[in-house]
Design a protein around this motif. Structure first.
Motif, mmCIF file in Angstrom:
data_model
loop_
_atom_site.group_PDB
_atom_site.id
_atom_site.type_symbol
_atom_site.label_atom_id
_atom_site.label_comp_id
_atom_site.label_asym_id
_atom_site.label_seq_id
_atom_site.Cartn_x
_atom_site.Cartn_y
_atom_site.Cartn_z
ATOM 1 N N VAL A 1 63.648 92.864 58.681
ATOM 2 C CA VAL A 1 62.605 92.107 59.374
ATOM 3 C C VAL A 1 61.999 91.035 58.468
ATOM 4 C CG1 VAL A 1 60.355 92.253 60.497
ATOM 5 C CG2 VAL A 1 62.076 94.022 60.919
ATOM 6 N N LEU A 2 61.629 91.401 57.233
ATOM 7 C CA LEU A 2 60.963 90.434 56.352
ATOM 8 C C LEU A 2 61.870 89.268 55.956
ATOM 9 C CD1 LEU A 2 58.648 92.578 54.055
ATOM 10 C CD2 LEU A 2 58.180 91.489 56.244
ATOM 11 N N PRO A 3 63.140 89.491 55.569
ATOM 12 C CA PRO A 3 63.991 88.326 55.277
ATOM 13 C C PRO A 3 64.171 87.405 56.488
ATOM 14 C CG PRO A 3 64.959 90.306 54.349
ATOM 15 C CD PRO A 3 63.812 90.755 55.206
ATOM 16 N N LEU A 4 64.334 87.986 57.681
ATOM 17 C CA LEU A 4 64.480 87.158 58.882
ATOM 18 C C LEU A 4 63.195 86.374 59.169
ATOM 19 C CD1 LEU A 4 66.440 89.618 61.208
ATOM 20 C CD2 LEU A 4 67.309 87.509 60.164
ATOM 21 N N ALA A 5 62.047 87.001 58.953
ATOM 22 C CA ALA A 5 60.766 86.306 59.150
ATOM 23 C C ALA A 5 60.615 85.166 58.151
ATOM 24 C CB ALA A 5 59.613 87.296 59.005
ATOM 25 N N SER A 6 61.079 85.376 56.934
ATOM 26 C CA SER A 6 61.031 84.320 55.922
ATOM 27 C C SER A 6 61.880 83.131 56.332
ATOM 28 C CB SER A 6 61.506 84.871 54.570
ATOM 29 O OG SER A 6 61.587 83.842 53.616
ATOM 30 N N VAL A 7 63.085 83.398 56.820
ATOM 31 C CA VAL A 7 63.967 82.318 57.283
ATOM 32 C C VAL A 7 63.302 81.536 58.412
ATOM 33 C CG1 VAL A 7 66.138 81.810 58.466
ATOM 34 C CG2 VAL A 7 66.103 83.458 56.579
ATOM 35 N N ALA A 8 62.726 82.262 59.384
ATOM 36 C CA ALA A 8 62.075 81.609 60.522
ATOM 37 C C ALA A 8 60.891 80.760 60.064
ATOM 38 C CB ALA A 8 61.612 82.659 61.525
#
Length: 470
Positions: free
Chosen positions: A418-425
């Protein structure tokens, strides 16, 4: 797989990085406290001391929210950096991480971002340093450096000489040695934090709620645009990861230092921005030089607080330039060792155990940028480079989890993925808010670096002719 595709997708094994780190050439002399100071030193001040004059006219008092947005995105990315830094503790930052996870072509694209992120931001903060030096000289001795010698050609001058001198002094210190540079930076960071805390305490006396009444005059678009402008002020989180081969116990020290720097930086940024926009009407920020010093002078009706803050800024922005130049030279060191750029950049002096020749080249290039370009353009170009590099790090965490699940990690991202994907977004969101001309110039720059890769790097790569990483 076609030979060309094999070449551009070849990856450098993490084991090869570990072996190079041990064989090295660079000396492990940096501990947790000094490394944390590296991160704080490269970050605190880069935005706060002068970027408010660029961001407040875009967002109004809602620039406070812009700092929070940038801090959240940077925080998500910092957690990703912490995992990669503990798993691949080498010089080169996100360039090295991309090389180990996404392949050689992507690594060169990231290198283009890092050259912007470090080289251009060093020039930007040097220009800001020049503004505060003029403020200090005017307050103390009543003399200012002539505009012809303290502003870029676009700003009505000939060359920003103080900015050039600052870059030269920092380059000389880096040539002398890493441990000396780390000690000097730590001392300057203490001064910097003390001065910003002084600003918060004194400027509180000028708090005017009316200054916050028209909180977001330009709406959400203004808030996100300002977040993009100031995002380069979080570059210090990346700077920590450039020191992987000169850090004691890197698997433990590097993630801790990144997280310590993140908490310290975000707290100071939000506190200073809140007090600044409450103490001064938003229209006065536009084009204001040495803004924090000017706010203190207005609040107190005296020059001494502004003089103290200007003196602190002169000292502390020196530390930013020092650490950012350090990061640039270590990234080029890693690239030179990999064969992506000429070996000159990987040559280590036997006496000082620093890349002297590479440091001189970087100093000359950054000095030219600082002397000849205006600060607003430099800030935005730094932001887009930083954001793309941060995005790649977040993707790299997910790739390395799949390709090397058993690799030793001193820190693991919580709430994965979740956190890596949120960072990308978050990175993509802020990138989308930047001006079109900034993105066009960035695309041209990346294309030029990739053209250099196909002309030079692909043939000189140390992985050329091997099966490693294919």
């Amino acid at each position: 797989m076609a030979p060309l595709l094999q070449q551009v997708l070849r990856r450098k094994p993490v084991e090869a990085y570990a072996a190079e780190g041990e064989a090295g050439g660079l000396r492990r002399t940096i501990g947790l406290a000094q490394l944390s100071m590296f991160g704080i030193g490269a970050t605190v001040g880069t935005g706060i001391f002068f970027v408010l004059s660029e961001a407040v006219p875009v967002a109004g008092p809602a620039v406070i929210v812009s700092f929070v947005i940038a801090g959240v995105v940077a925080g998500l990315t910092a957690i990703c950096y912490a995992e990669l830094a503990s798993a691949v503790p080498v010089s080169g930052s996100s360039y090295s991480y991309a090389y180990a996870t996404l392949g050689e072509l992507v690594a060169m694209g990231v290198a283009a971002c890092l050259l912007l992120e470090y080289g251009v931001s060093a020039a930007a903060v040097a220009v800001g340093w020049s503004q505060y030096l003029n403020e200090l000289l005017d307050n103390v001795v009543g003399v200012a450096i002539p505009e012809a010698l303290s502003a870029s050609p676009e700003a009505g001058g000939v060359v920003n000489l103080p900015a050039v001198v600052l870059v030269a002094l920092c380059s000389l210190l880096l040539v002398r040695g890493t441990s000396e540079s780390a000690r000097a930076n730590a001392a300057m960071v203490v001064v910097k934090v003390a001065v910003l805390l002084l600003f918060v305490v004194v400027a509180l006396a000028g708090w005017e709620s009316d200054n916050l009444s028209d909180f977001a005059p330009f709406g959400l678009d203004g808030v996100t645009t300002a977040a993009g402008i100031i995002f380069f002020s979080y570059i210090g989180l990346d700077a920590v990861s450039t020191a992987g081969e000169e850090v004691e116990d890197p698997r433990r020290t590097m993630p801790l230092a990144i997280l310590i720097a993140l908490v310290t930086v975000t707290s100071l940024y939000v506190a200073v921005s809140v007090v600044a926009v409450a103490a001064q009407p938003q229209e006065r920020f536009d084009g204001q030089e040495a803004g924090l010093a000017a706010i203190l002078e207005d609040v107190t009706g005296s020059t001494w607080p502004g003089t103290v803050l200007a003196a602190g800024a002169v000292v502390s922005i020196f530390s930013i330039t020092l650490v950012v130049l350090y990061g640039q030279t270590r990234i080029l060191f890693a690239m030179g060792r990999d064969g992506m750029v000429p070996p000159l950049f990987a040559r280590v002096d036997r006496r000082t155990q620093t890349p002297v020749a590479g440091t001189v080249v970087v100093g000359v290039a950054v000095g030219l940028l600082a002397g000849l370009l205006p600060i607003d353009f430099l800030a935005e170009m730094t932001s887009v480079g930083t954001l793309v590099a941060f995005l790649v790090v977040s993707v790299g965490v997910m790739v390395l989890r799949r390709t090397a699940p058993d690799l030793e990690r001193g820190f693991r991202v919580p709430l994965y993925p979740v956190l890596p994907l949120a960072s990308v977004a978050g990175c993509l969101w802020i990138i989308s808010s930047l001006r079109g001309i900034t993105l066009v110039v960035f695309a041209v720059w990346v294309a030029a670096v990739l053209a250099f890769y196909f002309a030079y790097g692909i043939r000189h790569s140390r992985l050329a002719g091997t099966e490693v990483g294919r």
